[in-house]
Design a protein around this motif. Structure first.
Motif, PDB file in Angstrom:
ATOM      1  N   TYR A  68      20.787  27.800  40.654  1.00  0.00           N
ATOM      2  CA  TYR A  68      20.806  26.845  39.555  1.00  0.00           C
ATOM      3  C   TYR A  68      21.411  27.476  38.299  1.00  0.00           C
ATOM      4  N   ARG A  69      21.983  26.622  37.446  1.00  0.00           N
ATOM      5  CA  ARG A  69      22.379  27.040  36.103  1.00  0.00           C
ATOM      6  C   ARG A  69      21.245  26.644  35.163  1.00  0.00           C
ATOM      7  N   THR A  70      20.784  27.576  34.346  1.00  0.00           N
ATOM      8  CA  THR A  70      19.607  27.297  33.528  1.00  0.00           C
ATOM      9  C   THR A  70      19.884  27.484  32.044  1.00  0.00           C
ATOM     10  N   THR A  71      19.165  26.719  31.254  1.00  0.00           N
ATOM     11  CA  THR A  71      19.151  26.829  29.802  1.00  0.00           C
ATOM     12  C   THR A  71      17.695  26.980  29.380  1.00  0.00           C
ATOM     13  N   LEU A  72      17.430  27.843  28.421  1.00  0.00           N
ATOM     14  CA  LEU A  72      16.075  28.023  27.905  1.00  0.00           C
ATOM     15  C   LEU A  72      15.965  27.304  26.570  1.00  0.00           C
ATOM     16  N   LEU A  73      14.976  26.432  26.445  1.00  0.00           N
ATOM     17  CA  LEU A  73      14.778  25.659  25.225  1.00  0.00           C
ATOM     18  C   LEU A  73      13.357  25.889  24.720  1.00  0.00           C
ATOM     19  N   THR A  74      13.224  26.345  23.486  1.00  0.00           N
ATOM     20  CA  THR A  74      11.914  26.618  22.899  1.00  0.00           C
ATOM     21  C   THR A  74      11.497  25.462  21.999  1.00  0.00           C
ATOM     22  N   VAL A  75      10.354  24.869  22.311  1.00  0.00           N
ATOM     23  CA  VAL A  75       9.772  23.789  21.506  1.00  0.00           C
ATOM     24  C   VAL A  75       8.292  24.108  21.346  1.00  0.00           C
ATOM     25  N   THR A  76       7.881  24.415  20.114  1.00  0.00           N
ATOM     26  CA  THR A  76       6.557  25.015  19.926  1.00  0.00           C
ATOM     27  C   THR A  76       5.411  24.024  19.990  1.00  0.00           C
ATOM     28  N   ASN A  77       5.690  22.750  20.000  1.00  0.00           N
ATOM     29  CA  ASN A  77       4.643  21.744  19.897  1.00  0.00           C
ATOM     30  C   ASN A  77       4.565  20.940  21.190  1.00  0.00           C
ATOM     31  N   ARG A  78       3.390  20.898  21.819  1.00  0.00           N
ATOM     32  CA  ARG A  78       3.246  20.143  23.068  1.00  0.00           C
ATOM     33  C   ARG A  78       3.512  18.659  22.850  1.00  0.00           C
ATOM     34  N   GLU A  79       3.196  18.156  21.662  1.00  0.00           N
ATOM     35  CA  GLU A  79       3.469  16.753  21.350  1.00  0.00           C
ATOM     36  C   GLU A  79       4.957  16.435  21.430  1.00  0.00           C
ATOM     37  N   LEU A  80       5.791  17.459  21.331  1.00  0.00           N
ATOM     38  CA  LEU A  80       7.235  17.274  21.438  1.00  0.00           C
ATOM     39  C   LEU A  80       7.765  17.609  22.828  1.00  0.00           C
ATOM     40  N   TYR A  81       7.311  18.731  23.384  1.00  0.00           N
ATOM     41  CA  TYR A  81       7.953  19.128  24.640  1.00  0.00           C
ATOM     42  C   TYR A  81       7.460  18.338  25.839  1.00  0.00           C
ATOM     43  N   GLU A  82       6.245  17.794  25.787  1.00  0.00           N
ATOM     44  CA  GLU A  82       5.782  17.027  26.953  1.00  0.00           C
ATOM     45  C   GLU A  82       6.559  15.722  27.122  1.00  0.00           C
ATOM     46  N   PRO A  83       6.772  14.935  26.055  1.00  0.00           N
ATOM     47  CA  PRO A  83       7.636  13.759  26.228  1.00  0.00           C
ATOM     48  C   PRO A  83       9.054  14.130  26.643  1.00  0.00           C
ATOM     49  N   ALA A  84       9.549  15.258  26.153  1.00  0.00           N
ATOM     50  CA  ALA A  84      10.885  15.705  26.562  1.00  0.00           C
ATOM     51  C   ALA A  84      10.911  16.044  28.048  1.00  0.00           C
ATOM     52  N   LEU A  85       9.815  16.551  28.568  1.00  0.00           N
ATOM     53  CA  LEU A  85       9.708  16.822  30.002  1.00  0.00           C
ATOM     54  C   LEU A  85       9.713  15.518  30.781  1.00  0.00           C
ATOM     55  N   GLU A  86       9.035  14.511  30.275  1.00  0.00           N
ATOM     56  CA  GLU A  86       9.048  13.209  30.929  1.00  0.00           C
ATOM     57  C   GLU A  86      10.449  12.610  30.958  1.00  0.00           C
ATOM     58  N   ASN A  87      11.180  12.779  29.872  1.00  0.00           N
ATOM     59  CA  ASN A  87      12.486  12.136  29.733  1.00  0.00           C
ATOM     60  C   ASN A  87      13.637  12.926  30.334  1.00  0.00           C
ATOM     61  N   GLY A  88      13.376  14.147  30.801  1.00  0.00           N
ATOM     62  CA  GLY A  88      14.417  14.939  31.428  1.00  0.00           C
ATOM     63  C   GLY A  88      15.221  15.793  30.480  1.00  0.00           C
ATOM     64  N   GLN A  89      14.824  15.860  29.189  1.00  0.00           N
ATOM     65  CA  GLN A  89      15.460  16.818  28.289  1.00  0.00           C
ATOM     66  C   GLN A  89      15.020  18.240  28.646  1.00  0.00           C
ATOM     67  N   ILE A  90      13.808  18.359  29.160  1.00  0.00           N
ATOM     68  CA  ILE A  90      13.301  19.603  29.736  1.00  0.00           C
ATOM     69  C   ILE A  90      12.965  19.302  31.186  1.00  0.00           C
TER      70      ILE A  90
END
Length: 316
Positions: A68-90
Protein backbone atom coordinates in the motif's frame (compact mmCIF):
# COMPACT_ATOMS: atom_id res chain seq x y z
CA UNK A 1 11.27 2.47 0.65
CA UNK A 2 8.41 4.96 0.55
CA UNK A 3 7.95 6.70 3.89
CA UNK A 4 4.67 7.81 5.45
CA UNK A 5 4.04 11.42 4.51
CA UNK A 6 2.38 13.99 6.74
CA UNK A 7 -0.54 15.44 4.83
CA UNK A 8 -0.45 18.95 6.27
CA UNK A 9 -2.61 20.45 3.57
CA UNK A 10 -5.36 17.89 4.10
CA UNK A 11 -5.83 18.90 7.72
CA UNK A 12 -7.72 22.10 6.98
CA UNK A 13 -10.14 20.29 4.71
CA UNK A 14 -10.50 17.54 7.27
CA UNK A 15 -11.58 19.98 9.98
CA UNK A 16 -14.41 21.23 7.80
CA UNK A 17 -15.52 17.77 6.76
CA UNK A 18 -15.37 16.37 10.27
CA UNK A 19 -17.14 19.24 11.95
CA UNK A 20 -20.61 18.41 10.60
CA UNK A 21 -20.24 14.67 10.02
CA UNK A 22 -22.53 12.37 11.99
CA UNK A 23 -22.10 9.10 10.10
CA UNK A 24 -22.23 7.72 6.58
CA UNK A 25 -24.58 9.72 4.34
CA UNK A 26 -27.81 8.01 3.32
CA UNK A 27 -26.52 7.41 -0.21
CA UNK A 28 -23.42 5.76 1.28
CA UNK A 29 -25.17 3.46 3.73
CA UNK A 30 -24.55 0.50 1.43
CA UNK A 31 -20.86 0.79 2.25
CA UNK A 32 -21.66 -0.37 5.77
CA UNK A 33 -22.71 -3.82 4.54
CA UNK A 34 -20.83 -3.92 1.23
CA UNK A 35 -17.81 -6.22 0.83
CA UNK A 36 -14.77 -4.83 2.67
CA UNK A 37 -12.79 -2.38 0.57
CA UNK A 38 -9.11 -2.58 -0.36
CA UNK A 39 -8.02 0.86 -1.46
CA UNK A 40 -4.34 0.93 -2.41
CA UNK A 41 -3.76 4.42 -0.98
CA UNK A 42 -4.43 4.52 2.74
CA UNK A 43 -4.33 7.38 5.22
CA UNK A 44 -3.26 6.32 8.70
CA UNK A 45 -4.49 8.58 11.48
CA UNK A 46 -2.57 9.58 14.60
CA UNK A 47 -4.01 11.34 17.65
CA UNK A 48 -0.91 13.46 18.10
CA UNK A 49 0.68 12.02 21.25
CA UNK A 50 3.76 9.81 21.32
CA UNK A 51 2.09 6.43 21.67
CA UNK A 52 -0.51 7.09 18.99
CA UNK A 53 2.15 8.34 16.58
CA UNK A 54 4.32 5.27 17.20
CA UNK A 55 1.40 2.94 16.53
CA UNK A 56 0.34 4.86 13.43
CA UNK A 57 3.88 4.78 12.03
CA UNK A 58 4.16 1.04 12.65
CA UNK A 59 0.81 0.53 10.89
CA UNK A 60 2.02 2.63 7.95
CA UNK A 61 5.36 0.82 7.64
CA UNK A 62 3.70 -2.60 7.68
CA UNK A 63 1.05 -1.55 5.19
CA UNK A 64 3.69 -0.14 2.84
CA UNK A 65 5.58 -3.43 3.00
CA UNK A 66 2.31 -5.16 2.08
CA UNK A 67 2.06 -3.02 -1.06
CA UNK A 68 0.00 0.00 0.00
CA UNK A 69 0.91 3.67 -0.39
CA UNK A 70 0.37 5.41 2.93
CA UNK A 71 0.00 8.93 4.26
CA UNK A 72 0.19 9.81 7.96
CA UNK A 73 -2.31 12.40 9.16
CA UNK A 74 -2.24 13.78 12.72
CA UNK A 75 -5.54 15.00 14.19
CA UNK A 76 -5.37 15.53 17.93
CA UNK A 77 -9.09 15.57 18.67
CA UNK A 78 -11.25 12.42 18.55
CA UNK A 79 -14.26 14.62 17.79
CA UNK A 80 -12.51 15.40 14.51
CA UNK A 81 -10.71 12.24 13.52
CA UNK A 82 -13.55 9.79 14.19
CA UNK A 83 -15.96 11.43 11.71
CA UNK A 84 -13.05 11.63 9.26
CA UNK A 85 -12.60 7.88 9.70
CA UNK A 86 -16.27 7.36 8.92
CA UNK A 87 -16.05 9.52 5.81
CA UNK A 88 -12.87 7.96 4.44
CA UNK A 89 -10.57 10.95 4.96
CA UNK A 90 -8.76 8.61 7.37
CA UNK A 91 -8.69 4.88 6.63
CA UNK A 92 -6.94 3.37 9.65
CA UNK A 93 -6.41 4.59 13.21
CA UNK A 94 -5.09 2.99 16.43
CA UNK A 95 -7.68 3.15 19.20
CA UNK A 96 -8.33 1.93 22.75
CA UNK A 97 -11.17 -0.57 23.08
CA UNK A 98 -13.06 0.55 26.19
CA UNK A 99 -12.42 4.26 25.74
CA UNK A 100 -13.55 4.21 22.11
CA UNK A 101 -16.60 2.09 22.96
CA UNK A 102 -17.71 4.59 25.60
CA UNK A 103 -17.00 7.52 23.28
CA UNK A 104 -19.10 6.05 20.47
CA UNK A 105 -21.81 5.10 22.94
CA UNK A 106 -22.05 8.70 24.17
CA UNK A 107 -22.10 9.94 20.57
CA UNK A 108 -24.89 7.57 19.60
CA UNK A 109 -26.95 7.43 22.80
CA UNK A 110 -26.13 10.70 24.53
CA UNK A 111 -23.60 11.78 27.18
CA UNK A 112 -25.63 10.28 30.02
CA UNK A 113 -25.82 6.79 28.48
CA UNK A 114 -24.53 4.03 30.77
CA UNK A 115 -20.95 3.06 30.00
CA UNK A 116 -20.45 0.01 27.79
CA UNK A 117 -16.68 -0.34 28.30
CA UNK A 118 -15.70 -2.65 31.12
CA UNK A 119 -12.80 -4.75 32.43
CA UNK A 120 -14.29 -7.65 30.41
CA UNK A 121 -12.51 -7.52 27.04
CA UNK A 122 -15.00 -9.75 25.23
CA UNK A 123 -17.98 -7.71 26.41
CA UNK A 124 -16.19 -4.46 25.58
CA UNK A 125 -15.31 -5.62 22.07
CA UNK A 126 -18.86 -6.82 21.45
CA UNK A 127 -20.26 -3.44 22.45
CA UNK A 128 -17.63 -1.58 20.43
CA UNK A 129 -18.30 -3.54 17.25
CA UNK A 130 -22.05 -3.16 17.70
CA UNK A 131 -21.63 0.63 17.83
CA UNK A 132 -18.96 0.91 15.13
CA UNK A 133 -20.57 -1.29 12.45
CA UNK A 134 -23.53 0.97 11.59
CA UNK A 135 -21.08 3.87 11.19
CA UNK A 136 -19.15 2.09 8.46
CA UNK A 137 -16.25 1.16 10.75
CA UNK A 138 -14.64 -2.23 11.27
CA UNK A 139 -12.84 -2.92 14.54
CA UNK A 140 -10.04 -5.46 14.10
CA UNK A 141 -9.02 -7.88 16.83
CA UNK A 142 -7.42 -6.39 19.94
CA UNK A 143 -3.70 -6.73 20.47
CA UNK A 144 -1.78 -7.85 23.54
CA UNK A 145 -0.81 -4.31 24.49
CA UNK A 146 -3.02 -2.45 26.96
CA UNK A 147 -2.86 1.22 27.86
CA UNK A 148 -5.12 1.73 30.83
CA UNK A 149 -5.12 3.68 34.06
CA UNK A 150 -2.66 2.40 36.64
CA UNK A 151 -1.43 3.39 40.09
CA UNK A 152 2.18 3.74 41.20
CA UNK A 153 4.12 4.27 44.44
CA UNK A 154 7.80 4.82 45.06
CA UNK A 155 9.95 1.71 45.04
CA UNK A 156 10.96 2.55 48.62
CA UNK A 157 7.32 2.76 49.75
CA UNK A 158 6.55 -0.55 48.04
CA UNK A 159 9.52 -2.23 49.74
CA UNK A 160 8.69 -0.78 53.16
CA UNK A 161 5.11 -2.07 53.06
CA UNK A 162 5.74 -5.20 50.93
CA UNK A 163 3.50 -4.06 48.10
CA UNK A 164 3.12 -5.65 44.69
CA UNK A 165 -0.60 -5.24 44.09
CA UNK A 166 -3.39 -2.83 44.93
CA UNK A 167 -4.84 -5.58 47.12
CA UNK A 168 -1.61 -5.50 49.15
CA UNK A 169 -2.02 -1.76 49.68
CA UNK A 170 -5.60 -2.22 50.87
CA UNK A 171 -4.63 -5.06 53.18
CA UNK A 172 -1.87 -3.03 54.85
CA UNK A 173 -4.30 -0.26 55.80
CA UNK A 174 -1.76 2.45 55.01
CA UNK A 175 -3.43 5.86 54.44
CA UNK A 176 -2.46 7.47 51.13
CA UNK A 177 -2.91 10.78 49.38
CA UNK A 178 -3.54 10.23 45.68
CA UNK A 179 -2.06 12.51 43.02
CA UNK A 180 -4.49 12.44 40.08
CA UNK A 181 -6.88 14.55 38.03
CA UNK A 182 -9.63 16.34 39.90
CA UNK A 183 -12.27 14.06 38.32
CA UNK A 184 -10.71 11.17 40.26
CA UNK A 185 -12.79 12.17 43.29
CA UNK A 186 -15.96 10.88 41.63
CA UNK A 187 -14.89 8.49 38.87
CA UNK A 188 -15.69 4.86 39.75
CA UNK A 189 -12.36 3.64 38.34
CA UNK A 190 -10.36 6.01 40.53
CA UNK A 191 -10.65 6.95 44.23
CA UNK A 192 -14.17 5.49 44.77
CA UNK A 193 -13.11 2.20 43.15
CA UNK A 194 -9.87 2.02 45.14
CA UNK A 195 -11.86 2.40 48.35
CA UNK A 196 -14.73 0.07 47.42
CA UNK A 197 -12.96 -2.75 45.57
CA UNK A 198 -9.58 -2.72 47.30
CA UNK A 199 -10.35 -1.16 50.67
CA UNK A 200 -7.55 1.40 50.20
CA UNK A 201 -7.61 4.30 52.63
CA UNK A 202 -7.49 7.22 50.18
CA UNK A 203 -7.48 10.24 52.47
CA UNK A 204 -7.48 12.89 49.72
CA UNK A 205 -7.06 13.46 46.01
CA UNK A 206 -4.32 15.93 45.12
CA UNK A 207 -5.43 17.42 41.75
CA UNK A 208 -2.13 17.40 39.88
CA UNK A 209 -3.28 15.57 36.73
CA UNK A 210 -2.93 12.05 35.33
CA UNK A 211 0.70 10.96 35.14
CA UNK A 212 2.01 14.53 34.99
CA UNK A 213 5.53 15.42 36.06
CA UNK A 214 4.04 17.43 38.91
CA UNK A 215 2.03 14.45 40.14
CA UNK A 216 4.99 12.08 40.02
CA UNK A 217 7.25 14.58 41.76
CA UNK A 218 4.67 14.88 44.57
CA UNK A 219 4.88 11.13 45.17
CA UNK A 220 8.65 11.05 44.91
CA UNK A 221 8.90 13.82 47.53
CA UNK A 222 6.46 12.09 49.90
CA UNK A 223 3.83 14.81 49.64
CA UNK A 224 1.56 12.14 48.14
CA UNK A 225 1.94 8.37 48.30
CA UNK A 226 0.05 7.13 45.23
CA UNK A 227 -0.17 8.49 41.68
CA UNK A 228 -2.62 7.82 38.87
CA UNK A 229 -0.75 7.17 35.63
CA UNK A 230 -0.98 4.62 32.78
CA UNK A 231 0.39 1.14 32.14
CA UNK A 232 2.63 2.44 29.35
CA UNK A 233 4.09 5.40 31.26
CA UNK A 234 7.68 5.67 30.01
CA UNK A 235 9.09 7.79 32.85
CA UNK A 236 8.29 5.86 36.04
CA UNK A 237 11.91 4.81 36.51
CA UNK A 238 13.02 8.43 36.31
CA UNK A 239 10.96 9.17 39.42
CA UNK A 240 11.75 5.94 41.27
CA UNK A 241 8.17 4.72 40.88
CA UNK A 242 6.71 1.23 40.40
CA UNK A 243 3.24 0.16 39.34
CA UNK A 244 0.99 -1.81 41.67
CA UNK A 245 -0.87 -4.57 39.81
CA UNK A 246 -4.61 -4.10 39.34
CA UNK A 247 -5.17 -7.68 40.49
CA UNK A 248 -8.97 -7.35 40.90
CA UNK A 249 -9.40 -5.68 37.48
CA UNK A 250 -10.77 -2.31 38.43
CA UNK A 251 -9.73 -0.72 35.13
CA UNK A 252 -11.44 -1.10 31.78
CA UNK A 253 -10.07 -3.24 28.95
CA UNK A 254 -8.27 -0.55 26.96
CA UNK A 255 -6.47 -2.92 24.63
CA UNK A 256 -4.97 -1.43 21.47
CA UNK A 257 -7.33 -2.02 18.53
CA UNK A 258 -6.94 -0.94 14.90
CA UNK A 259 -10.15 0.64 13.59
CA UNK A 260 -10.62 0.93 9.81
CA UNK A 261 -13.05 2.41 7.36
CA UNK A 262 -14.88 -0.67 6.10
CA UNK A 263 -15.45 0.55 2.55
CA UNK A 264 -11.78 1.41 2.02
CA UNK A 265 -9.59 -0.67 4.32
CA UNK A 266 -11.33 -3.69 5.82
CA UNK A 267 -9.83 -6.21 3.42
CA UNK A 268 -8.34 -9.49 4.55
CA UNK A 269 -4.92 -8.21 3.49
CA UNK A 270 -5.09 -5.15 5.76
CA UNK A 271 -6.38 -7.29 8.60
CA UNK A 272 -3.58 -9.86 8.21
CA UNK A 273 -0.97 -7.11 8.03
CA UNK A 274 -2.05 -5.33 11.21
CA UNK A 275 -2.71 -8.59 13.06
CA UNK A 276 1.01 -9.36 12.78
CA UNK A 277 1.76 -6.40 15.05
CA UNK A 278 -1.12 -7.22 17.40
CA UNK A 279 0.32 -10.68 17.93
CA UNK A 280 3.75 -9.33 18.96
CA UNK A 281 3.41 -5.92 20.62
CA UNK A 282 3.07 -6.09 24.41
CA UNK A 283 2.31 -3.47 27.05
CA UNK A 284 5.95 -3.57 28.17
CA UNK A 285 7.10 -3.12 24.57
CA UNK A 286 4.88 -0.09 24.16
CA UNK A 287 6.16 1.49 27.38
CA UNK A 288 9.72 0.94 26.17
CA UNK A 289 8.98 2.51 22.79
CA UNK A 290 7.39 5.52 24.48
CA UNK A 291 10.51 5.90 26.62
CA UNK A 292 12.80 5.88 23.59
CA UNK A 293 10.88 8.84 22.16
CA UNK A 294 9.98 10.79 25.31
CA UNK A 295 13.12 10.25 27.39
CA UNK A 296 15.80 9.35 24.86
CA UNK A 297 14.57 11.93 22.30
CA UNK A 298 14.62 9.56 19.36
CA UNK A 299 12.43 10.11 16.32
CA UNK A 300 9.15 8.14 16.38
CA UNK A 301 9.66 6.86 12.83
CA UNK A 302 13.13 5.55 13.68
CA UNK A 303 11.90 3.89 16.87
CA UNK A 304 8.93 2.32 15.08
CA UNK A 305 11.06 0.98 12.24
CA UNK A 306 13.75 -0.42 14.56
CA UNK A 307 11.15 -2.27 16.62
CA UNK A 308 9.50 -3.87 13.59
CA UNK A 309 12.85 -4.95 12.17
CA UNK A 310 13.97 -6.38 15.52
CA UNK A 311 10.76 -8.42 15.77
CA UNK A 312 11.11 -9.75 12.22
CA UNK A 313 7.98 -7.94 11.04
CA UNK A 314 9.74 -5.57 8.64
CA UNK A 315 12.52 -6.17 6.18
CA UNK A 316 15.68 -4.16 7.05
Amino acid sequence: MRTARLAAGALAALLCLAGCATGPALEDRGAVTAPPGDNHRLTVGSAGFTESELLARMYALLLEQAGYRTTLLTVTNRELYEPALENGQIDVVPEYAATFADWLNAKVNGPDAPAVGSPDLAATMSALRRLAGPRGLTVLDPGRAVDQNAFAVTAAFAAEHRLKTLSDLGARGVPVRLAAGDECVRRPYCAPGLRKLYGIDVTAVDPKGVGTTQAKQAVRSGQDQLVLTTTTDATLDDFGLVLLADDKHLQNADHIVPVVNRARAASARVTRTLDRLNDVLTTADLADLNERVDSWRRLPEDVARAYLVAKGLLRP
